[in-house]
Design a protein around this motif. Structure first.
Motif, PDB file in Angstrom:
ATOM      1  N   UNK A 192       0.362   4.218  -4.186  1.00 13.16           N
ATOM      2  CA  UNK A 192       1.387   2.769  -3.534  1.00 13.16           C
ATOM      3  C   UNK A 192       0.237   2.810  -2.142  1.00 13.16           C
ATOM      4  N   UNK A 193      -0.112   1.626  -1.141  1.00 13.04           N
ATOM      5  CA  UNK A 193      -0.556   1.660  -0.276  1.00 13.04           C
ATOM      6  C   UNK A 193      -0.244   2.766   0.971  1.00 13.04           C
ATOM      7  N   UNK A 194      -1.418   2.666   1.475  1.00  9.34           N
ATOM      8  CA  UNK A 194      -0.815   4.032   2.968  1.00  9.34           C
ATOM      9  C   UNK A 194       0.382   2.857   3.751  1.00  9.34           C
ATOM     10  N   UNK A 195       1.001   3.164   4.196  1.00 12.02           N
ATOM     11  CA  UNK A 195       1.703   2.563   5.828  1.00 12.02           C
ATOM     12  C   UNK A 195       1.085   2.566   6.174  1.00 12.02           C
ATOM     13  N   UNK A 196       1.573   0.934   6.957  1.00  5.90           N
ATOM     14  CA  UNK A 196       0.792   0.431   8.020  1.00  5.90           C
ATOM     15  C   UNK A 196      -0.151  -0.799   6.955  1.00  5.90           C
ATOM     16  N   UNK A 197      -0.988  -0.315   6.028  1.00  6.78           N
ATOM     17  CA  UNK A 197      -2.003  -1.499   5.464  1.00  6.78           C
ATOM     18  C   UNK A 197      -1.517  -2.585   4.489  1.00  6.78           C
ATOM     19  N   UNK A 198      -0.297  -2.290   4.508  1.00  5.81           N
ATOM     20  CA  UNK A 198      -0.183  -3.436   3.663  1.00  5.81           C
ATOM     21  C   UNK A 198      -0.103  -5.056   3.835  1.00  5.81           C
ATOM     22  N   UNK A 199      -0.749  -5.403   2.978  1.00  6.28           N
ATOM     23  CA  UNK A 199      -0.878  -6.637   3.717  1.00  6.28           C
ATOM     24  C   UNK A 199       0.611  -7.800   3.799  1.00  6.28           C
ATOM     25  N   UNK A 200       1.578  -7.081   3.363  1.00  3.63           N
ATOM     26  CA  UNK A 200       2.743  -8.097   2.795  1.00  3.63           C
ATOM     27  C   UNK A 200       3.128  -8.438   4.572  1.00  3.63           C
ATOM     28  N   UNK A 201       3.583  -6.892   4.487  1.00  3.56           N
ATOM     29  CA  UNK A 201       3.669  -6.310   5.977  1.00  3.56           C
ATOM     30  C   UNK A 201       3.506  -6.725   7.062  1.00  3.56           C
ATOM     31  N   UNK A 202       1.986  -6.812   7.565  1.00  2.33           N
ATOM     32  CA  UNK A 202       1.216  -7.392   8.058  1.00  2.33           C
ATOM     33  C   UNK A 202       1.439  -8.624   8.064  1.00  2.33           C
ATOM     34  N   UNK A 203       2.733  -9.418   7.263  1.00  2.00           N
ATOM     35  CA  UNK A 203       2.255 -10.847   7.079  1.00  2.00           C
ATOM     36  C   UNK A 203       1.307 -11.839   7.383  1.00  2.00           C
ATOM     37  N   UNK A 204       0.305 -11.495   6.174  1.00  2.00           N
ATOM     38  CA  UNK A 204      -1.146 -11.801   6.100  1.00  2.00           C
ATOM     39  C   UNK A 204      -1.544 -13.508   6.135  1.00  2.00           C
ATOM     40  N   UNK A 205      -0.222 -13.909   5.603  1.00  6.84           N
ATOM     41  CA  UNK A 205       0.439 -15.436   5.128  1.00  6.84           C
ATOM     42  C   UNK A 205       0.178 -15.740   3.942  1.00  6.84           C
ATOM     43  N   UNK A 206       0.571 -16.756   3.135  1.00  8.45           N
ATOM     44  CA  UNK A 206      -0.399 -16.955   2.290  1.00  8.45           C
ATOM     45  C   UNK A 206       0.258 -18.496   2.340  1.00  8.45           C
ATOM     46  N   UNK A 207      -1.089 -18.864   1.192  1.00  5.12           N
ATOM     47  CA  UNK A 207      -0.661 -20.112   0.721  1.00  5.12           C
ATOM     48  C   UNK A 207       0.246 -20.948   0.121  1.00  5.12           C
ATOM     49  N   UNK A 208       1.262 -21.883   0.432  1.00  4.51           N
ATOM     50  CA  UNK A 208       2.410 -21.512  -0.426  1.00  4.51           C
ATOM     51  C   UNK A 208       2.592 -22.331  -1.497  1.00  4.51           C
ATOM     52  N   UNK A 209       1.652 -22.619  -2.136  1.00  2.55           N
ATOM     53  CA  UNK A 209       2.338 -23.107  -3.562  1.00  2.55           C
ATOM     54  C   UNK A 209       0.929 -22.732  -4.704  1.00  2.55           C
TER      55      UNK A 209
END
Ligand SMILES: [Zn+2]
Lengths: 270, 66
Positions: free
Chosen positions: A179-196
């Motif tokens: 698993x990725x390191x704590x704090x590095x995870x894109x989904x947690x950082x709310x990196x954003x995603x184009x909804x479609x």
């Protein structure tokens, strides 16, 4: 012979017209069950299409409530659903679409105590979880119970999808060992995603599940398909079972489910 | 030398995997790395040397359900 009533024959007529599906395939779908883990960005289109397709039984696991910021991509839920349990909102939407499908909801957090029991009750599992702790947990449970799993992920303008069949190919850990390191995870950082893009990847996941259930077409086992929306390109990376895999390799270190806590904060150790 | 990075040809001066990641501005924590058929262990990134023609894949962790 397959005792579909007149309405069902009409509802599924565009499937039945397909030589690869037909009445027989449609009956197979009705006999099938799929567990959708997460009723969010990916789980929404997945569940929507599987219910429309007439898969007999759909399980939906989610512990969240609908938030206004979900509605940009989580198409099972509407403005009026904000604050409701996602499982309730999902069930209502899906039952309105197709009352012939049995929708079973699990408004619970996945953990080592319930995940194996859950996944083993279904023919195939679809991963639409938002955190990596759950993603590894679902992968591990599917390997231990020998349940096929359609993996999918999205990030910014990209997505990826593959089919994991523990008997025949690599698991998630074969490709992503830790698993990725704590704090590095894109989904947690709310990196954003184009909804479609959730729609694109979720629809691919639903399609692969249907192909698997019907036994048609080329399987996605051992193929990680990466979608780049900005380029509008699909790329395929061959993935193989990793003999060093800590879960399904020659000398597995993981012999029972572990609970992962992956924090979203930047604190390294707690 | 010439590598194939994420499916595309890439001319580079470096033969070190970590330096290649820097060249692409990719944080090693956010990817799983594959060189040819082999998945590279996290603690081996720094010591992995590349040769001409190697195929490198930077596979991003992607979540994004809820
Ligand atoms: Zn594995």
């Amino acid at each position: 012979m397959f005792d579909f009533n007149e309405d069902e024959v009409e509802r599924y007529s565009r499937h039945i017209l397909l030589q690869e599906v037909g009445v027989e395939g449609q009956a197979k779908l009705r006999e099938s069950s799929v567990l959708v883990v997460g009723a969010g960005g990916l789980g929404s289109p997945v569940a929507y299409y599987l219910v429309a397709a007439g898969v007999g039984k759909i399980g939906i696991v989610d512990f969240d409530e609908v938030d206004l910021s979900n509605l940009q991509r989580q198409i099972l839920h509407s403005t009026d659903d904000v604050g409701r349990a996602k499982t309730d909102s999902a069930k209502e939407t899906l039952e309105a679409l197709n009352p012939n499908v049995e929708i079973i909801t699990y408004n619970q957090r996945l953990g080592t105590d319930n995940v194996e029991d859950l996944v083993s009750q279904y023919d195939i599992v679809i991963d639409g979880v938002d955190n990596f702790a759950a993603r590894y947990l679902v992968n591990d449970a599917c390997v231990f119970t020998n349940t096929p799993l359609v993996e999918g992920g999205i990030l910014r303008f990209e997505g990826q999808v593959t089919l994991i069949d523990p008997e025949e190919g690599p698991c998630y850990r074969c490709v992503f060992p830790e698993p990725p390191k704590p704090g590095s995870i894109p989904s947690c950082q709310e990196a954003g995603v184009l909804g479609a893009i959730a729609g694109t990847i979720g629809t691919l996941q639903a399609t692969e599940a249907i192909k698997y259930l019907l036994g048609i077409g080329e399987s996605l086992i051992g193929r990680l398909v990466i979608y780049d929306a900005l380029q509008l390109s699909f790329r395929e990376v061959k993935i193989e079972q990793n003999s060093d895999c800590s879960l399904c390799g020659a000398k597995p270190e993981i012999t029972e489910l572990e609970e992962y806590t992956i924090h979203c904060s930047l604190q390294e150790n707690d | 030398m010439e590598l194939v990075v994420n499916g595309e040809k890439h001319e580079t001066e470096t033969s070190n995997l970590l330096e290649l990641l820097e060249e692409f501005d990719v944080n090693p924590d956010l990817v799983s790395l594959k060189v040819n058929e082999q998945v590279v262990n996290k603690d081996r990134i720094e010591v992995t040397e590349l040769s001409d023609g190697d195929e490198v894949e930077m596979l991003f962790f992607m979540g994004g359900g809820n």
